[in-house]
Write a protein that holds these residues in place. Structure first.
Motif, PDB file in Angstrom:
ATOM      1  N   MET A   1       2.648  -5.075  43.422  1.00  0.00           N
ATOM      2  CA  MET A   1       2.053  -3.929  42.716  1.00  0.00           C
ATOM      3  C   MET A   1       2.949  -2.706  42.893  1.00  0.00           C
ATOM      4  SD  MET A   1      -0.871  -4.819  41.278  1.00  0.00           S
ATOM      5  CE  MET A   1      -1.926  -3.360  41.172  1.00  0.00           C
ATOM      6  N   ARG A   2       3.087  -1.932  41.825  1.00  0.00           N
ATOM      7  CA  ARG A   2       3.852  -0.695  41.896  1.00  0.00           C
ATOM      8  C   ARG A   2       2.930   0.468  41.529  1.00  0.00           C
ATOM      9  NH1 ARG A   2       8.062  -2.335  37.280  1.00  0.00           N
ATOM     10  NH2 ARG A   2       7.197  -4.391  37.554  1.00  0.00           N
ATOM     11  N   GLN A   3       3.355   1.668  41.820  1.00  0.00           N
ATOM     12  CA  GLN A   3       2.586   2.852  41.447  1.00  0.00           C
ATOM     13  C   GLN A   3       2.952   3.225  40.025  1.00  0.00           C
ATOM     14  OE1 GLN A   3       0.271   4.501  43.411  1.00  0.00           O
ATOM     15  NE2 GLN A   3      -0.198   5.697  41.577  1.00  0.00           N
ATOM     16  N   THR A   4       2.004   3.181  39.107  1.00  0.00           N
ATOM     17  CA  THR A   4       2.265   3.517  37.710  1.00  0.00           C
ATOM     18  C   THR A   4       2.089   5.017  37.503  1.00  0.00           C
ATOM     19  OG1 THR A   4       1.542   1.338  36.945  1.00  0.00           O
ATOM     20  CG2 THR A   4       1.587   3.107  35.319  1.00  0.00           C
ATOM     21  N   GLU A   5       3.163   5.675  37.086  1.00  0.00           N
ATOM     22  CA  GLU A   5       3.107   7.115  36.815  1.00  0.00           C
ATOM     23  C   GLU A   5       2.477   7.366  35.442  1.00  0.00           C
ATOM     24  OE1 GLU A   5       6.790   9.394  37.722  1.00  0.00           O
ATOM     25  OE2 GLU A   5       7.657   7.405  38.019  1.00  0.00           O
ATOM     26  N   ARG A   6       1.760   8.457  35.344  1.00  0.00           N
ATOM     27  CA  ARG A   6       1.244   8.914  34.047  1.00  0.00           C
ATOM     28  C   ARG A   6       2.017  10.172  33.692  1.00  0.00           C
ATOM     29  NH1 ARG A   6      -4.849   8.254  32.194  1.00  0.00           N
ATOM     30  NH2 ARG A   6      -4.727   9.134  30.094  1.00  0.00           N
ATOM     31  N   LEU A   7       2.830  10.101  32.647  1.00  0.00           N
ATOM     32  CA  LEU A   7       3.752  11.177  32.313  1.00  0.00           C
ATOM     33  C   LEU A   7       3.204  12.019  31.169  1.00  0.00           C
ATOM     34  CD1 LEU A   7       7.060   9.082  32.392  1.00  0.00           C
ATOM     35  CD2 LEU A   7       6.028  10.405  34.258  1.00  0.00           C
ATOM     36  N   ALA A   8       3.372  13.318  31.282  1.00  0.00           N
ATOM     37  CA  ALA A   8       2.915  14.236  30.250  1.00  0.00           C
ATOM     38  C   ALA A   8       3.864  14.236  29.058  1.00  0.00           C
ATOM     39  CB  ALA A   8       2.798  15.648  30.824  1.00  0.00           C
ATOM     40  N   ALA A   9       3.339  14.611  27.901  1.00  0.00           N
ATOM     41  CA  ALA A   9       4.123  14.642  26.670  1.00  0.00           C
ATOM     42  C   ALA A   9       4.883  15.966  26.560  1.00  0.00           C
ATOM     43  CB  ALA A   9       3.206  14.443  25.478  1.00  0.00           C
ATOM     44  N   ASP A  10       5.736  16.213  27.557  1.00  0.00           N
ATOM     45  CA  ASP A  10       6.557  17.429  27.546  1.00  0.00           C
ATOM     46  C   ASP A  10       7.988  17.040  27.899  1.00  0.00           C
ATOM     47  OD1 ASP A  10       6.498  16.942  30.297  1.00  0.00           O
ATOM     48  OD2 ASP A  10       5.066  18.567  30.713  1.00  0.00           O
ATOM     49  N   ALA A  11       8.871  18.012  27.956  1.00  0.00           N
ATOM     50  CA  ALA A  11      10.289  17.716  28.177  1.00  0.00           C
ATOM     51  C   ALA A  11      10.507  16.985  29.494  1.00  0.00           C
ATOM     52  CB  ALA A  11      11.099  19.012  28.131  1.00  0.00           C
ATOM     53  N   ALA A  12       9.824  17.421  30.552  1.00  0.00           N
ATOM     54  CA  ALA A  12       9.989  16.763  31.850  1.00  0.00           C
ATOM     55  C   ALA A  12       9.497  15.322  31.783  1.00  0.00           C
ATOM     56  CB  ALA A  12       9.248  17.542  32.927  1.00  0.00           C
ATOM     57  N   GLY A  13       8.347  15.111  31.130  1.00  0.00           N
ATOM     58  CA  GLY A  13       7.822  13.757  31.001  1.00  0.00           C
ATOM     59  C   GLY A  13       8.743  12.859  30.204  1.00  0.00           C
ATOM     60  N   LEU A  14       9.321  13.389  29.116  1.00  0.00           N
ATOM     61  CA  LEU A  14      10.253  12.607  28.304  1.00  0.00           C
ATOM     62  C   LEU A  14      11.528  12.275  29.075  1.00  0.00           C
ATOM     63  CD1 LEU A  14       9.791  14.407  24.893  1.00  0.00           C
ATOM     64  CD2 LEU A  14       9.557  11.942  25.260  1.00  0.00           C
ATOM     65  N   ASP A  15      12.031  13.246  29.834  1.00  0.00           N
ATOM     66  CA  ASP A  15      13.235  12.985  30.635  1.00  0.00           C
ATOM     67  C   ASP A  15      12.966  11.887  31.660  1.00  0.00           C
ATOM     68  OD1 ASP A  15      14.662  14.891  29.252  1.00  0.00           O
ATOM     69  OD2 ASP A  15      14.397  16.462  30.774  1.00  0.00           O
ATOM     70  N   ARG A  16      11.823  11.954  32.326  1.00  0.00           N
ATOM     71  CA  ARG A  16      11.480  10.939  33.311  1.00  0.00           C
ATOM     72  C   ARG A  16      11.296   9.575  32.625  1.00  0.00           C
ATOM     73  NH1 ARG A  16      12.113   7.812  37.259  1.00  0.00           N
ATOM     74  NH2 ARG A  16      10.213   6.848  38.085  1.00  0.00           N
ATOM     75  N   ALA A  17      10.656   9.569  31.453  1.00  0.00           N
ATOM     76  CA  ALA A  17      10.440   8.318  30.726  1.00  0.00           C
ATOM     77  C   ALA A  17      11.770   7.667  30.349  1.00  0.00           C
ATOM     78  CB  ALA A  17       9.606   8.578  29.474  1.00  0.00           C
ATOM     79  N   ALA A  18      12.714   8.460  29.863  1.00  0.00           N
ATOM     80  CA  ALA A  18      14.027   7.924  29.507  1.00  0.00           C
ATOM     81  C   ALA A  18      14.753   7.395  30.737  1.00  0.00           C
ATOM     82  CB  ALA A  18      14.856   8.992  28.803  1.00  0.00           C
ATOM     83  N   ASP A  19      14.594   8.083  31.868  1.00  0.00           N
ATOM     84  CA  ASP A  19      15.213   7.609  33.116  1.00  0.00           C
ATOM     85  C   ASP A  19      14.652   6.245  33.517  1.00  0.00           C
ATOM     86  OD1 ASP A  19      16.811   9.840  33.342  1.00  0.00           O
ATOM     87  OD2 ASP A  19      15.506  10.864  34.793  1.00  0.00           O
ATOM     88  N   VAL A  20      13.337   6.062  33.350  1.00  0.00           N
ATOM     89  CA  VAL A  20      12.724   4.768  33.664  1.00  0.00           C
ATOM     90  C   VAL A  20      13.363   3.668  32.834  1.00  0.00           C
ATOM     91  CG1 VAL A  20      10.596   3.414  33.477  1.00  0.00           C
ATOM     92  CG2 VAL A  20      10.523   5.702  34.485  1.00  0.00           C
ATOM     93  N   LEU A  21      13.494   3.902  31.528  1.00  0.00           N
ATOM     94  CA  LEU A  21      14.060   2.880  30.647  1.00  0.00           C
ATOM     95  C   LEU A  21      15.525   2.613  30.969  1.00  0.00           C
ATOM     96  CD1 LEU A  21      12.437   3.939  27.255  1.00  0.00           C
ATOM     97  CD2 LEU A  21      11.915   1.905  28.600  1.00  0.00           C
ATOM     98  N   ARG A  22      16.310   3.661  31.136  1.00  0.00           N
ATOM     99  CA  ARG A  22      17.732   3.469  31.426  1.00  0.00           C
ATOM    100  C   ARG A  22      17.947   2.817  32.781  1.00  0.00           C
ATOM    101  NH1 ARG A  22      18.387   8.721  28.971  1.00  0.00           N
ATOM    102  NH2 ARG A  22      18.333   9.593  31.080  1.00  0.00           N
ATOM    103  N   GLY A  23      16.978   2.953  33.683  1.00  0.00           N
ATOM    104  CA  GLY A  23      17.085   2.347  35.004  1.00  0.00           C
ATOM    105  C   GLY A  23      16.564   0.912  35.065  1.00  0.00           C
ATOM    106  N   GLY A  24      16.210   0.342  33.925  1.00  0.00           N
ATOM    107  CA  GLY A  24      15.734  -1.041  33.908  1.00  0.00           C
ATOM    108  C   GLY A  24      14.248  -1.191  34.166  1.00  0.00           C
ATOM    109  N   GLY A  25      13.483  -0.081  34.080  1.00  0.00           N
ATOM    110  CA  GLY A  25      12.050  -0.148  34.345  1.00  0.00           C
ATOM    111  C   GLY A  25      11.232  -0.411  33.101  1.00  0.00           C
ATOM    112  N   LEU A  26       9.916  -0.442  33.298  1.00  0.00           N
ATOM    113  CA  LEU A  26       8.963  -0.704  32.223  1.00  0.00           C
ATOM    114  C   LEU A  26       8.164   0.558  31.941  1.00  0.00           C
ATOM    115  CD1 LEU A  26       7.526  -4.193  33.274  1.00  0.00           C
ATOM    116  CD2 LEU A  26       9.356  -3.710  31.639  1.00  0.00           C
ATOM    117  N   LEU A  27       8.120   0.967  30.672  1.00  0.00           N
ATOM    118  CA  LEU A  27       7.455   2.198  30.261  1.00  0.00           C
ATOM    119  C   LEU A  27       6.574   1.924  29.049  1.00  0.00           C
ATOM    120  CD1 LEU A  27       7.410   5.474  30.362  1.00  0.00           C
ATOM    121  CD2 LEU A  27       8.886   5.219  28.348  1.00  0.00           C
ATOM    122  N   ALA A  28       5.302   2.269  29.138  1.00  0.00           N
ATOM    123  CA  ALA A  28       4.433   2.259  27.961  1.00  0.00           C
ATOM    124  C   ALA A  28       4.546   3.612  27.269  1.00  0.00           C
ATOM    125  CB  ALA A  28       2.993   1.976  28.357  1.00  0.00           C
ATOM    126  N   PHE A  29       4.633   3.569  25.935  1.00  0.00           N
ATOM    127  CA  PHE A  29       4.799   4.820  25.194  1.00  0.00           C
ATOM    128  C   PHE A  29       4.095   4.711  23.845  1.00  0.00           C
ATOM    129  CE2 PHE A  29       8.238   2.081  23.885  1.00  0.00           C
ATOM    130  CZ  PHE A  29       8.446   2.353  22.538  1.00  0.00           C
TER     131      PHE A  29
END
Length: 323
Positions: A1-29
């Motif tokens: 089990m991992r800790q699933t982050e809930r990201l806001a729809a703002d610039a910081a949230g988008l930057d973090r979301a892109a980092d997850v994807l580029r790092g090989g992670g799984l992101l729901a969007f």
């Protein structure tokens, strides 16, 4: 089990979301259709994580999402009809299945070993901003466990996948609420593979002819939502092999070395340490490599039916089926 982050729809949230994807992670969007469960489509191990999280029973091809038609052209070959459809309905809820381009970077696993690729440019502004930041195709089926109802908001996603994915980008409720229409443009009359957010009538009005319906009889699956057929290498496939016969190619799994492996024409191991995610990521690529060895038969070591092993065995059984 991992800790699933809930990201806001703002610039910081988008930057973090892109980092997850580029790092090989799984992101729901969010997209305008439903929420997608995204991974870097160029990274087969990241794509394997989608199947593990969804508990998906077979490796059907996944739709790859892109920020623009220009970036889609890098991945697929668009004939005149496909170009007209893309220019008219993109961004929007239409997926086009087209031949793979020589420059395609979408992994074999995301394409389920096919020489075609399903591509979409979503209209949701948050999805567009995410894809621009990520800078690569994002494979994304619906963000739910296999067989369950597709999610149209972040709470639905977390109800199914909390602790199984890295993050969800919360963009509120999806607008369309049904999946994209899928049309294949692989020569001849375009074929409707799945009805969805763009009506059949609108597509037929544009192309000036009736769409054919469904996949070719006996063909491999061209898109999500279709019954899967086998991925068939040229070589015969012998399953659950506990020994390797002279001249066979050997597809191994785990640390053991079956008797006779030294006589194999070629040998590859899906995962020497028995990691099923690693094995799934390598499956189609290794089948292709062993098929290219010229061996008449590929002998496959037993793979456990647990977790992603169920999907791996599903594909292997289809590869081994009579044809």
């Amino acid at each position: 089990m991992r800790q699933t982050e809930r990201l806001a729809a703002d610039a910081a949230g988008l930057d973090r979301a892109a980092d997850v994807l580029r790092g090989g992670g799984l992101l729901a969007f969010p997209t305008e259709t439903v929420y997608g469960l995204g991974a870097d489509a160029t990274d087969a191990e990241a794509v394997a994580g989608i199947y593990a999280a969804k508990e998906r029973p077979s490796f059907n091809p996944l739709i790859s999402h892109l920020a623009s038609f220009e970036s889609a052209r890098v991945q697929g070959l668009f004939d005149e009809t496909a170009t007209r459809l893309a220019e008219t309905f993109w961004p929007g809820p239409l997926t086009l299945v087209v031949p793979v381009a020589p420059t395609c970077t979408v992994s074999d696993l995301a394409r389920a070993g096919l020489d075609s690729v399903g591509l979409r440019v979503p209209a949701h502004p948050l999805a567009h901003a995410l894809l621009e930041r990520t800078g690569r195709p994002v494979a994304a089926p619906s963000a739910n466990r296999s067989g369950r109802v597709s999610p149209t908001d972040a709470d639905h996603v977390l109800g199914d996948l909390d602790g199984r994915i890295d993050a969800v980008l919360d963009g509120g409720a999806a607008q369309v609420g049904v999946e994209s229409t899928i049309v294949s443009c692989l020569g001849g009359t375009p074929r409707l593979l799945r009805p969805g957010g763009v009506p059949r009538e609108a597509i037929e009005a544009l192309v000036g002819e009736k769409l054919e319906t469904g996949g070719e009889a006996g063909s491999s699956p061209l898109a999500p939502g279709m019954l899967a057929s086998h991925y068939a290498p040229r070589a015969q496939v012998r399953l659950n092999a506990t020994d390797i016969r002279p001249g066979e190619a050997a597809l191994l799994f785990g640390p053991g070395v079956p008797h006779g492996t030294e006589t194999a024409q070629a040998t590859l191991n899906l995962s020497k340490n028995g990691d099923l995610v690693e094995a799934a990521a390598r499956l189609f690529s290794y089948l292709r490599q062993l098929d290219a060895s010229g061996a008449a038969t590929i002998a496959v070591s037993p793979v456990p039916e647990t977790g992603l092993g169920e999907a791996i065995n599903d594909r292997l059984r289809r590869a081994a089926a009579e044809r």
